[in-house]
Each structure stands twice: as structure tokens, then as C-alpha cells.
Scaffold this active site. Structure first.
Site, short mmCIF file in Angstrom:
data_model
loop_
_atom_site.label_atom_id
_atom_site.label_comp_id
_atom_site.label_asym_id
_atom_site.label_seq_id
_atom_site.Cartn_x
_atom_site.Cartn_y
_atom_site.Cartn_z
N ALA A 106 0.83 -1.20 0.00
CA ALA A 106 0.00 0.00 0.00
C ALA A 106 0.87 1.25 0.00
O ALA A 106 0.61 2.21 -0.74
CB ALA A 106 -0.94 -0.01 1.20
N THR B 3 4.41 -7.65 3.11
CA THR B 3 4.25 -7.80 1.65
C THR B 3 5.36 -8.68 1.09
O THR B 3 5.12 -9.60 0.30
CB THR B 3 4.28 -6.42 0.96
OG1 THR B 3 3.14 -5.69 1.37
CG2 THR B 3 4.28 -6.55 -0.55
N ALA C 292 4.79 -12.30 1.45
CA ALA C 292 3.55 -12.89 0.91
C ALA C 292 3.88 -13.97 -0.12
O ALA C 292 4.73 -13.77 -0.99
CB ALA C 292 2.68 -11.81 0.28
N GLN C 293 3.21 -15.09 0.00
CA GLN C 293 3.49 -16.20 -0.91
C GLN C 293 2.39 -16.38 -1.94
O GLN C 293 2.63 -16.40 -3.14
CB GLN C 293 3.63 -17.50 -0.11
CG GLN C 293 4.81 -17.52 0.83
CD GLN C 293 4.87 -18.82 1.63
OE1 GLN C 293 4.01 -19.69 1.49
NE2 GLN C 293 5.89 -18.95 2.45
N GLY C 294 1.15 -16.52 -1.45
CA GLY C 294 0.03 -16.97 -2.28
C GLY C 294 -0.16 -16.16 -3.54
O GLY C 294 -0.03 -16.67 -4.65
N GLU D 150 -7.40 -20.63 -3.63
CA GLU D 150 -7.09 -20.75 -2.20
C GLU D 150 -8.40 -20.93 -1.44
O GLU D 150 -9.48 -20.89 -2.03
CB GLU D 150 -6.31 -19.52 -1.71
CG GLU D 150 -4.88 -19.49 -2.24
CD GLU D 150 -4.07 -18.31 -1.76
OE1 GLU D 150 -4.55 -17.54 -0.92
OE2 GLU D 150 -2.94 -18.16 -2.26
N ASP E 60 2.49 -0.01 14.97
CA ASP E 60 2.83 1.39 15.26
C ASP E 60 1.81 2.38 14.67
O ASP E 60 1.47 3.38 15.29
CB ASP E 60 4.21 1.75 14.69
CG ASP E 60 5.27 0.73 15.07
OD1 ASP E 60 5.23 0.21 16.19
OD2 ASP E 60 6.13 0.43 14.21
N HIS F 134 -3.56 -17.99 10.42
CA HIS F 134 -3.34 -18.82 9.23
C HIS F 134 -3.22 -20.27 9.70
O HIS F 134 -2.50 -20.55 10.67
CB HIS F 134 -2.07 -18.39 8.51
CG HIS F 134 -1.98 -18.93 7.12
ND1 HIS F 134 -1.70 -20.27 6.87
CD2 HIS F 134 -2.14 -18.36 5.91
CE1 HIS F 134 -1.70 -20.46 5.56
NE2 HIS F 134 -1.97 -19.32 4.94
N ARG G 18 -10.48 -19.90 6.59
CA ARG G 18 -9.30 -20.04 7.45
C ARG G 18 -9.63 -20.26 8.91
O ARG G 18 -8.95 -21.01 9.60
CB ARG G 18 -8.43 -18.79 7.34
CG ARG G 18 -7.63 -18.82 6.11
CD ARG G 18 -6.59 -17.76 6.12
NE ARG G 18 -5.93 -17.88 4.83
CZ ARG G 18 -5.16 -16.98 4.29
NH1 ARG G 18 -4.95 -15.84 4.92
NH2 ARG G 18 -4.60 -17.18 3.13
N HIS H 229 -1.86 -14.07 11.75
CA HIS H 229 -1.46 -13.75 10.37
C HIS H 229 -1.87 -12.35 9.94
O HIS H 229 -1.09 -11.63 9.32
CB HIS H 229 -2.13 -14.80 9.46
CG HIS H 229 -1.72 -14.73 8.03
ND1 HIS H 229 -0.40 -14.72 7.64
CD2 HIS H 229 -2.46 -14.68 6.88
CE1 HIS H 229 -0.35 -14.67 6.31
NE2 HIS H 229 -1.57 -14.64 5.83
N ARG I 167 -10.84 -12.32 6.68
CA ARG I 167 -10.42 -11.97 5.32
C ARG I 167 -10.34 -13.20 4.42
O ARG I 167 -9.83 -14.25 4.82
CB ARG I 167 -9.04 -11.31 5.38
CG ARG I 167 -8.45 -10.98 4.04
CD ARG I 167 -7.12 -10.28 4.21
NE ARG I 167 -6.16 -11.13 4.87
CZ ARG I 167 -5.33 -11.96 4.24
NH1 ARG I 167 -5.35 -12.07 2.92
NH2 ARG I 167 -4.47 -12.69 4.92
N LEU J 107 -3.40 -8.16 -0.50
CA LEU J 107 -2.57 -7.41 -1.44
C LEU J 107 -3.48 -6.61 -2.37
O LEU J 107 -3.20 -5.45 -2.70
CB LEU J 107 -1.66 -8.34 -2.25
CG LEU J 107 -0.57 -9.08 -1.45
CD1 LEU J 107 0.23 -10.02 -2.36
CD2 LEU J 107 0.39 -8.12 -0.75
C1 SIN Z 1 -1.11 -17.74 1.80
O1 SIN Z 1 -0.34 -17.79 0.85
O2 SIN Z 1 -1.67 -18.72 2.27
C2 SIN Z 1 -1.37 -16.41 2.43
C3 SIN Z 1 -2.09 -15.53 1.53
C4 SIN Z 1 -2.92 -14.57 2.30
O3 SIN Z 1 -2.85 -14.52 3.52
O4 SIN Z 1 -3.73 -13.87 1.68
#
Ligand code: SIN
Length: 525
Positions: free
Chosen positions: A22, A49, A52-54, A119, A210, A231, A277, A338, A373, A379
Site C-alpha cells: 500500500a 508484503t 507474501a506467498q500466495g 485458495e 505502530d 493462518h 481459514r 497472520h 479476510r 494485497l
Molecule cells: C497464503 O499464501 O496462504 C497467504 C495468503 C494470504 O494470507 O492472503
């Protein structure tokens, strides 16, 4: 009020605090019409950020639509989503992906088309990704290149912002730990999350909330703080190193097994491993409790090793260091804190109740995520609402007020000496442990009151003005813990990620009610 006229050389049109998606996107977009200064407390990359994987969710597929994406987002959100905000996000999302492509983002492709995965709780394959499971890293690098190529942007790393500077109710800048005042017509908070308040988290150590705390202290409204997403699957090494095991692994067919090797998710949700989740995280805790085990297993051995190495190079490499081969071995996994759904209350253009202050990304709460979420919407939200903040700033064209009477909350506190590092660490560990065990995945009144008593014992820390970054971060974590626990105690129902063992059902009387806290008042509306 203190008159600081003429003492501060740092004046810009827009100040951005934070260097996740952001913050970087807002700075790049604002630099098209403004002089921008981006401040970040650590190295630029040290953000959620980057980890971040997904990927990024967006309705881009031929069998998909913003309406379907909206339905999934609302259904994950447990009845608390702000429908207007969701509509904005799903409709403007595809345009943001196009903008990223124009900025040079190399998303993964199959036969020339964007590769899209699925996902948890998504009804379509709509997650675009890069570098396999290195989406955040690739995205951050791409935005960083654009940031540094732009001469209208000044970047200051390792600059810890402690406070908002206000003038007659308008936010006109920020104060740093070094005592400098940066002034601007608009301040954009994009400081990210607060996961470090929990002992087991996917977040980096810098995620100390913060932004929420400094906005709160300056009089901003903070909302929905009880909603923290856990998560379901992280891997914790014997050295306590934690790595997220992306939900995309389950999206590609991985299954969960208990310590006896049995699959169990069918008992908990019709979408099994791809359920929401909160449901999957609680199911794992339930299985661990029932079987007296410290973890459950994630099994993706049905997939071909070549595919796994290419699709999940980060996870594959990390777990291999610990002797586990994703293609042959089951991974021991546990849930971890998470993402914070709550934060600084904003409207659809990131505007807060304080004139001159905007917020976007995880620090903000525009209601898009509701009580839980949907995976890979964060993202996307960062992009869409950073863009809208900048649009609003361009339209309103705020200037610094002529009057130079300015103040900030820490002008009046008593300074404290730096806490001894060993004591500071011990206190931080105690806080993080009690938050995870009593204000984490499963909560009840008794546990939450225990945390509240612990926080009250350390109330003097909240009154003081620290002189070093680590003590500031600890103080901010204590404020964050207070905000979470106050709301979690008050919401006597279970909804989305907020699960009260003593009130296990959703309560219709709480549906659509948001708990809003500000230094002036506490309200449910
Ligand atoms: C994940 O890759 O499982 C995390 C993605 C997310 O939290 O949006």
C-alpha cells in the site's frame, strides 16, 4: 500548544509512512502530481508484503466475475463486510493488476496467459502469483524499482515515526524518533500489521502496530480490533524459525492429516481443506487437543516433485533445510497469527476522522474483510485503496495550513530511560505468550480478563515516552493488546475469526455491529 514556526525543513505535499504494497503503490501514484516523502522504520523490504506467498486475488478468469468474487469475500467475512467497500475492491481489482503489469510485474504465466490458482473459500481459480510462491518478493522488487526511478519521491529508510503532528485538529505531519518533524498537506499511513503481538505469527518482528497506535493516540477511530486471522498452516523449525505454508499448497491438492495419519477436514467443513481459514485453524487446534499432539501434518506428496519445486520454490527450499522433502514427507504444521482485519477506521477513499490523515493496507479498516479476510484479498485491498487515497488527495489538493501552531501527543509525556534489553525482551515475550494463549484462536472471558490484568500491571509503560525504538515498539504492542482485548471481551458472540468458547454461536444482535475505540470514547454501532 507549542509554536514550532520555521524550525522544520522537511516539507512535502504527501508523506507516506510504511513500505509494504500500500505504501509503495501510494507513493508511486502520488508522485505523478506531488512531492512525496516515504518513511519506513526499517529496511524498505522488511514488510509483510515481501513475505507474501500466495498471490493477489482478482476476477480475471473467463469463468469468473467481480460478482462471484464479491460473494466469496462476503461469505468469508461472517456478515460484517462493508458491501460498498467489497464492491469497490472486486470491481477495481482487475484494473490494478493491469497497472501492476504496466509497472513491469512479471506474474507467472501458462501458455502466455496469467496463471491462476485457488485458495481457501474461493469458488474460482483467481489468484495471480509470481516466482511460484515468491509473489511478495517479486512484487516488492518491481514496485521498488519504480519508486527509486522516480525523482519526485524521497525515501527515508530506518526512520521510525513515533507520532502524528496536528494543528487545530488537522494532521499536518509526523514526528520521528530522532525528533525531526516532517510536514505535509496529507499523511498516508500504510504501516501494515500487528501480528508480532502474538508469540506464534507469520509476521516479521517489525509488525508492531505502530500505525494504529499513533493514529489512535492522535484521536483517530480504531475499529474491529477483535478480528485477528490465524493462518492454519505454518511450519516451525526446531530453532523456532517460522515459515508460512501457503494456502496455495492446499489449493494445489494438499490434505491435512492428524497424528494418526487420518484426514479430518471433511468433519468440519464441506469445502474440507479449502474451507474458511478460521474453520480450518480451529479444526487443527481441535485435532491437536483431542490427540494430545503438538501439530498436524500437511501432505502434498500426491503431486509430482518437478511441479512442486517449480510452483513452491521458497517452501520447498526452506523445509528441505530441515530434512523434509515436500514431495515425499508430510510437513508438521500449526496455526499462527497472520492478519488484522481491524485497524484505523476509514471511508472508501482511505479518509479517517482526522482531517489530513489517510490510511490504507492492513493498518486501515474500511470493512472490506469483515470478520474474516478471504485469502489473497489483502494485497488486492492494499492496491485498490492506496489508489483511491491518492485520487482523493489529488482532488482535495490540501495544503499545509498557514498557521504554524502544531502539537503532538508525545510533547507532554514523561521521558523514560531505555528499558534494559533483557527486561524488555522478557516483558515482550510474556506479553506475546499470554496474547497467543488467552486472546488467540480460542477465547473466553476468564482468559481475556487474565490478559487485561496483566496489561493493567504494566500501565505506566503506556504513559511514558520512550527514547529508543525497541521500547517504543514494546509500548505500541501493549496498546495494541489493550485494543484487541477490550473488543474481544465486549463481543459476547463468535463470528469469523473471533471465537468465544463461552459464546460459541453468532448472535443476531451483534451482526453488523462494529466496536469502535478512540481516545475520546468507546462505542458499538
Ligand atoms: C497464503 O499464501 O496462504 C497467504 C495468503 C494470504 O494470507 O492472503
Amino acid at each position: 500548544m507549542i509554536n514550532l514556526a520555521g524550525k522544520y525543513p522537511y516539507e512535502y505535499d504527501v508523506i507516506v509512512v510504511g513500505s509494504g504494497i500500500a505504501g509503495l503503490f501510494a507513493a508511486i501514484k502520488a508522485a505523478r502530481f506531488a512531492r512525496v516523502c516515504l518513511l519506513t522504520k526499517d529496511a524498505l523490504y522488511n514488510t509483510n508484503t515481501w513475505l507474501a506467498q500466495g498471490g493477489i486475488a482478482a476476477a480475471l478468469g473467463i469463468d469468473d466475475s467481480p460478482e462471484k468474487h464479491m460473494e466469496d469475500t462476503i461469505s468469508a467475512g461472517g456478515g460484517l463486510c462493508n458491501l460498498e467497500a467489497v464492491k469497490v475492491m472486486v470491481e477495481e481489482g482487475p484494473g490494478c493488476i493491469k497497472e501492476l503489469l504496466e509497472l513491469g510485474m512479471p506474474f507467472d504465466r501458462v501458455d502466455g496467459r496469467l496463471a491462476m490458482t485457488r485458495e481457501g473459500a474461493h469458488s474460482s481459480n483467481r489468484i495471480v502469483h509470481a516466482g511460484g510462491d515468491a509473489t511478495g518478493q517479486v512484487l516488492h522488487e518491481t514496485l521498488k524499482k519504480n519508486l527509486f526511478a522516480n525523482r519526485a519521491i524521497v525515501v527515508r529508510e530506518h526512520t521510525f515515526v513515533t507520532d502524528m503532528v496536528t494543528c487545530e485538529g488537522q494532521v499536518i505531519g509526523v514526528r520521528t524518533l530522532a525528533g525531526e518533524t516532517y510536514r505535509a498537506g496529507a499523511v498516508v499511513l500504510a504501516t501494515g500489521g500487528l501480528g508480532w503481538v502474538f508469540s506464534c505469527t507469520t509476521n516479521p518482528e517489525v509488525a508492531t502496530g505502530d500505525g494504529v497506535v499513533m493514529a489512535y493516540r492522535a484521536g483517530a477511530e480504531v475499529v474491529d480490533m477483535e478480528f485477528i486471522q490465524f493462518h492454519p498452516t505454518v511450519f516451525r523449525s526446531p530453532q523456532e524459525e517460522i515459515i508460512l505454508i501457503s494456502e496455495a499448497v492446499r489449493g494445489e491438492g494438499a490434505v491435512l492429516r492428524n497424528c494418526h495419519g487420518e484426514r479430518f477436514m471433511d468433519e468440519y467443513h464441506e469445502m474440507a481443506e479449502l474451507g474458511p481459514r478460521d474453520v480450518v485453524a480451529r479444526a487443527i487446534v481441535d485435532q491437536m487437543k483431542k490427540n494430545g499432539s503438538k501439530y498436524v501434518y500437511l501432505d502434498v506428496t500426491l503431486r509430482d516433485p518437478v511441479f512442486l519445486k517449480k510452483r513452491f520454490p521458497t517452501i520447498y527450499g526452506f523445509t528441505l533445510k530441515y530434512g523434509l522433502d515436500l514431495a515425499r514427507d508430510w510437513l508438521p504444521v500449526i496455526p499462527a497469527a497472520h492478519y488484522a482485519m481491524g485497524g484505523v477506521r476509514t471511508g472508501l477513499h482511505g479518509e479517517t476522522n482526522l482531517d489530513g490523515l489517510y490510511a490504507c493496507g492492513e493498518v486501515a479498516c474500511n470493512g472490506v474483510h469483515g470478520a474474516n479476510r478471504l485469502a489473497s484479498n489483502s494485497l488486492l485491498e492494499g492496491l485498490v485503496f492506496a489508489g483511491r487515497v491518492v485520487e482523493r488527495i489529488e482532488k482535495t489538493g490540501k495544503r499545509l495550513p498557514g498557521s504554524l501552531h502544531q502539537t503532538c501527543t508525545t510533547d507532554y509525556g514523561e521521558k523514560i530511560l531505555p528499558l534494559k534489553p533483557a527486561y524488555r525482551r522478557e516483558l515482550g515475550d510474556e506479553l506475546r505468550t499470554i496474547m497467543f494463549s488467552k486472546a488467540g484462536i480460542l477465547r473466553d472471558e476468564k482468559g481475556l480478563l487474565t490478559v487485561q490484568r496483566f496489561l493493567q500491571q504494566h500501565a505506566p509503560l503506556l504513559e511514558a515516552v520512550p527514547e529508543d525504538r525497541s521500547t517504543w515498539e514494546l509500548k505500541n504492542l501493549f496498546v495494541v493488546a489493550n485494543l484487541i482485548v477490550n473488543s474481544a471481551l465486549m463481543r459476547t458472540e463468535s463470528r469469523g475469526s473471533h471465537y468465544r468458547v463461552d459464546y460459541p454461536q453468532p448472535d443476531e444482535a451483534w451482526r453488523l455491529r462494529h466496536l469502535c475505540q478512540s481516545v475520546k470514547r468507546y462505542a458499538a454501532h
